[in-house]
Design an enzyme around this catalytic site. Structure first.
Site, PDB file in Angstrom:
ATOM      1  N   ASP A  35       0.010   8.624  -2.496  1.00 17.14           N
ATOM      2  CA  ASP A  35       0.781   7.361  -3.324  1.00 17.14           C
ATOM      3  C   ASP A  35       2.230   7.313  -2.899  1.00 17.14           C
ATOM      4  O   ASP A  35       2.812   8.610  -2.646  1.00 17.14           O
ATOM      5  CB  ASP A  35       0.437   7.965  -4.773  1.00 17.14           C
ATOM      6  CG  ASP A  35       0.865   6.749  -5.840  1.00 17.14           C
ATOM      7  OD1 ASP A  35      -0.080   6.148  -6.247  1.00 17.14           O
ATOM      8  OD2 ASP A  35       1.892   6.353  -5.911  1.00 17.14           O
ATOM      9  N   HIS A  51     -11.863  -5.936  -0.573  1.00 15.05           N
ATOM     10  CA  HIS A  51     -11.017  -6.142  -1.912  1.00 15.05           C
ATOM     11  C   HIS A  51     -11.954  -6.445  -2.924  1.00 15.05           C
ATOM     12  O   HIS A  51     -12.878  -7.424  -3.269  1.00 15.05           O
ATOM     13  CB  HIS A  51     -10.280  -7.466  -1.559  1.00 15.05           C
ATOM     14  CG  HIS A  51      -9.570  -7.717  -2.668  1.00 15.05           C
ATOM     15  ND1 HIS A  51      -8.319  -7.380  -3.034  1.00 15.05           N
ATOM     16  CD2 HIS A  51      -9.824  -8.532  -3.841  1.00 15.05           C
ATOM     17  CE1 HIS A  51      -7.965  -7.667  -3.936  1.00 15.05           C
ATOM     18  NE2 HIS A  51      -8.513  -8.878  -4.631  1.00 15.05           N
ATOM     19  N   GLY A  98      -3.443   0.544 -17.560  1.00  9.52           N
ATOM     20  CA  GLY A  98      -2.335   0.964 -16.542  1.00  9.52           C
ATOM     21  C   GLY A  98      -2.635   0.467 -15.300  1.00  9.52           C
ATOM     22  O   GLY A  98      -1.878   1.027 -13.987  1.00  9.52           O
ATOM     23  N   HIS A 103      -6.749  -3.885  -6.760  1.00 12.19           N
ATOM     24  CA  HIS A 103      -7.655  -3.666  -5.724  1.00 12.19           C
ATOM     25  C   HIS A 103      -8.296  -2.000  -5.898  1.00 12.19           C
ATOM     26  O   HIS A 103      -7.408  -1.239  -6.090  1.00 12.19           O
ATOM     27  CB  HIS A 103      -6.768  -3.466  -4.332  1.00 12.19           C
ATOM     28  CG  HIS A 103      -7.555  -3.198  -3.103  1.00 12.19           C
ATOM     29  ND1 HIS A 103      -7.773  -4.067  -2.052  1.00 12.19           N
ATOM     30  CD2 HIS A 103      -8.430  -2.089  -2.777  1.00 12.19           C
ATOM     31  CE1 HIS A 103      -8.393  -3.534  -1.094  1.00 12.19           C
ATOM     32  NE2 HIS A 103      -8.984  -2.343  -1.627  1.00 12.19           N
ATOM     33  N   HIS A 105      -9.188   1.369  -6.739  1.00 15.43           N
ATOM     34  CA  HIS A 105      -8.567   2.623  -5.858  1.00 15.43           C
ATOM     35  C   HIS A 105      -8.694   3.694  -6.893  1.00 15.43           C
ATOM     36  O   HIS A 105      -8.537   3.429  -8.185  1.00 15.43           O
ATOM     37  CB  HIS A 105      -7.162   2.602  -5.494  1.00 15.43           C
ATOM     38  CG  HIS A 105      -6.154   2.118  -6.695  1.00 15.43           C
ATOM     39  ND1 HIS A 105      -5.965   0.801  -6.929  1.00 15.43           N
ATOM     40  CD2 HIS A 105      -5.499   2.829  -7.348  1.00 15.43           C
ATOM     41  CE1 HIS A 105      -5.368   0.775  -7.964  1.00 15.43           C
ATOM     42  NE2 HIS A 105      -4.811   1.792  -8.425  1.00 15.43           N
TER      43      HIS A 105
END
Ligand code: 5GP
Ligand code: ZN
Length: 119
Positions: A35, A51, A98, A103, A105
């Site tokens: 990240d 996607h 949040g 996409h 994850h």
């Protein structure tokens, strides 16, 4: 498995290598990257290469993909040395959940005691 690509999507562009990232794992279906703004000592994102906007779009047919995502997260946790003390694998859905990148994850977070509920 990169067929389902959204050219305007940040993570699709990272998957395609158009934008840089620190890759920790890659196979035909998933990519794991650090990240960019880590919220814990270990903070790795495990993305589907395809996607998929969010977990709200998953169906039973995504079972193998999800199994691989969680197995990879567990492998990465062991590699990071955070598996024994525990860690979190979480996905955010929608604005109030949040989610800021649309996409699919999963956040692998650990290396410190995490609060619950997250807030
Ligand atoms: P979300 O808020 O959608 O649950 O998670 C998106 C995550 O992506 C955030 O933790 C954010 O720090 C991370 N992020 C945003 N832009 C980038 C980027 O360009 N590269 C990487 N590696 N992570 C990013
Ligand atoms: Zn995308």
């Amino acid at each position: 498995m990169t067929a389902d690509r959204d050219p305007g999507c940040l993570f699709c562009r990272i998957v395609a290598g158009e934008l840089p990232s620190t890759r920790e794992h890659e196979d035909d279906a998933i990519l794991a990257i650090r990240d960019i703004a880590p919220r814990a000592p270990t903070h790795i994102l495990v993305l589907s290469k395809a996607h998929i906007p969010s977990a709200a779009d998953l169906t039973e047919a995504h079972g193998p993909l999800l199994g691989r995502i969680f197995a990879t997260a567990a492998d990465l946790a062991r590699r990071e040395g955070i598996a024994d003390r525990g860690y979190r694998v979480v996905t955010n859905v929608g604005a109030w959940g949040g989610q800021t990148v649309d996409h699919l994850h999963f956040h692998l977070m650990g290396g410190r005691a995490l609060q619950w509920p997250p807030g």
